[in-house]
Design a protein around this motif. Structure first.
Motif, mmCIF file in Angstrom:
data_model
loop_
_atom_site.group_PDB
_atom_site.id
_atom_site.type_symbol
_atom_site.label_atom_id
_atom_site.label_comp_id
_atom_site.label_asym_id
_atom_site.label_seq_id
_atom_site.Cartn_x
_atom_site.Cartn_y
_atom_site.Cartn_z
ATOM 1 N N ALA A 189 0.691 -1.189 0.037
ATOM 2 C CA ALA A 189 0.035 0.000 -0.086
ATOM 3 C C ALA A 189 0.826 1.275 -0.141
ATOM 4 C CB ALA A 189 -0.965 -0.038 1.319
ATOM 5 N N GLN A 190 1.990 1.424 0.898
ATOM 6 C CA GLN A 190 2.787 2.550 0.864
ATOM 7 C C GLN A 190 3.414 2.492 -0.577
ATOM 8 O OE1 GLN A 190 5.309 1.771 4.043
ATOM 9 N NE2 GLN A 190 3.934 2.243 5.685
ATOM 10 N N ALA A 191 3.911 1.470 -1.215
ATOM 11 C CA ALA A 191 4.621 1.550 -2.410
ATOM 12 C C ALA A 191 3.733 1.963 -3.335
ATOM 13 C CB ALA A 191 5.475 0.243 -2.841
ATOM 14 N N PHE A 192 2.599 1.339 -3.648
ATOM 15 C CA PHE A 192 1.554 1.858 -4.686
ATOM 16 C C PHE A 192 0.942 3.027 -4.480
ATOM 17 C CE2 PHE A 192 1.692 -3.183 -5.219
ATOM 18 C CZ PHE A 192 2.510 -3.061 -6.210
ATOM 19 N N PRO A 228 -0.658 5.627 -7.969
ATOM 20 C CA PRO A 228 -1.601 4.640 -8.124
ATOM 21 C C PRO A 228 -1.813 4.119 -9.751
ATOM 22 C CG PRO A 228 -2.416 6.840 -6.960
ATOM 23 C CD PRO A 228 -1.194 6.952 -7.542
ATOM 24 N N GLU A 229 -1.450 5.041 -10.745
ATOM 25 C CA GLU A 229 -1.384 4.498 -11.982
ATOM 26 C C GLU A 229 -0.299 3.418 -12.157
ATOM 27 O OE1 GLU A 229 -2.940 4.266 -15.862
ATOM 28 O OE2 GLU A 229 -3.677 5.776 -14.118
ATOM 29 N N PHE A 230 0.801 3.232 -11.807
ATOM 30 C CA PHE A 230 1.503 2.391 -11.801
ATOM 31 C C PHE A 230 1.105 0.968 -11.112
ATOM 32 C CE2 PHE A 230 5.181 -0.191 -10.083
ATOM 33 C CZ PHE A 230 5.861 -0.261 -11.041
ATOM 34 N N TYR A 231 0.295 1.412 -9.925
ATOM 35 C CA TYR A 231 -0.204 0.236 -9.269
ATOM 36 C C TYR A 231 -1.330 -0.658 -10.248
ATOM 37 C CZ TYR A 231 -3.004 -2.605 -6.180
ATOM 38 O OH TYR A 231 -3.760 -3.578 -5.421
ATOM 39 N N ARG A 232 -2.081 0.359 -11.019
ATOM 40 C CA ARG A 232 -3.196 -0.227 -12.057
ATOM 41 C C ARG A 232 -2.348 -0.841 -13.129
ATOM 42 N NH1 ARG A 232 -5.918 4.278 -10.293
ATOM 43 N NH2 ARG A 232 -4.856 5.797 -12.206
ATOM 44 N N PHE A 233 -1.343 -0.536 -13.513
ATOM 45 C CA PHE A 233 -0.525 -0.922 -14.582
ATOM 46 C C PHE A 233 0.068 -2.315 -14.260
ATOM 47 C CE2 PHE A 233 3.913 -1.504 -16.596
ATOM 48 C CZ PHE A 233 3.414 -1.569 -17.740
#
Length: 299
Positions: free
Chosen positions: A243-246, A250-255
């Motif tokens: 959670a801290q990293a993403f 947030p866009e990188f997390y969705r990717f």
């Protein structure tokens, strides 16, 4: 010549009379001195003593030592309180304490004294054994039997000038007719005890086994609980890190999640997916590079 012969004969007579008038009492013996068939004195001290020559006085020696009377080759048979026959061997230690009374009772005949004492012991044993069971005579009250017999025999023995030192039972056995029944009873008793021990052992083993199984279940449950607790803590910590990293992008997390979905959907070359090309599923296929993940080249 006649005077010499007479003197010699007279000397021989004197010597014979002299030697017939002295006697030696051994330390192992009593001496009873008789005068014309009546008891004149009893000598118990050892040494050299004098008496009148026969037939005026005579001496009878009695054994002063402790003597033993044992059962004959065939043991005596007695009947117990439950009407069972047993064979008993005994032995007795005794000695003379009143030589005059002993002589009056048996005339100095030791064999008669032994017979009389044996009868006294047998009668005393019969009185005691008929009041007791076999097990009491053999083991349970054996000491009491011997003490009672010893007391009775000692009281009667004093009346004939004898003191009883000890009376013992050497052997107590069943007669042949009841040996088999006794053996079978002992066998059944031992079998019963063995079965009880087996039952007790089996119950104890089941108890130990059940306790071990219970401890095993408890240990496994505690271990599983601890493992799940550690696993949950690890997952929570991992989720927090994710959670801290993403959360920073947030866009990188969705990717990243889209890449994971592509990887799960196309595991082999033969996998086919029928989807509208304009769907959001292929969003990141349409754009590439850092902009697709929302990553800026700015530093």
């Amino acid at each position: 010549m006649n005077k010499v012969i007479s003197s010699t004969i007279a000397l021989l007579i004197v010597v014979i009379v002299f030697f017939s008038s002295i006697f030696v009492v051994d330390q192992r013996s009593y001496a009873i001195v008789f005068a014309l068939g009546e008891v004149k004195s009893v000598i118990s001290e050892p040494g050299l003593h004098f008496k009148l020559p026969p037939p005026f006085q005579n001496v009878l020696f009695l054994d002063k030592r402790i003597l033993t009377i044992e059962s004959p080759s065939e043991a005596d048979r007695f009947i117990t309180a439950e009407k069972k026959n047993i064979l008993v061997d005994t032995y007795m230690k005794w000695h003379i304490i009143d030589p005059k009374l002993y002589y009056v009772s048996f005339g100095g005949d030791e064999s008669r004294a032994k017979d009389r004492l044996s009868q006294i012991v047998k009668a005393a044993l019969n009185d005691e054994i008929t009041k007791r069971l076999v097990k009491d005579v053999i083991s349970g009250e054996r000491d009491k039997v011997m003490q009672a017999v010893r007391k009775k025999v000692a009281e009667e023995a004093k009346q004939i000038g004898v003191e009883i030192i000890d009376v013992r039972l050497k052997r107590v056995e069943y007669i042949a007719e009841i040996n088999n029944s006794v053996y079978e009873r002992m066998k059944s008793e031992r079998s019963r005890v063995a079965n009880e021990l087996r039952s007790t052992g089996f119950a104890d083993s089941e108890k130990i086994r059940a306790d071990a199984d219970r401890q095993r279940v408890v240990i496994l449950a505690e271990a599983y609980r601890e493992a799940e607790k550690n696993k949950g803590a690890g997952d929570a910590e991992a989720a927090q890190i994710y959670a801290q990293a993403f959360g920073q992008n947030p866009e990188f997390y969705r990717f990243y999640r889209s890449l994971e979905a592509y990887k799960s959907s196309f595991k082999t070359k033969n996998d086919v997916l029928v989807v509208d090309p304009n769907s959001d599923f292929f969003k990141y296929f349409k754009s590439s590079g850092a902009n697709a993940a929302g990553v800026s080249d700015k530093k």
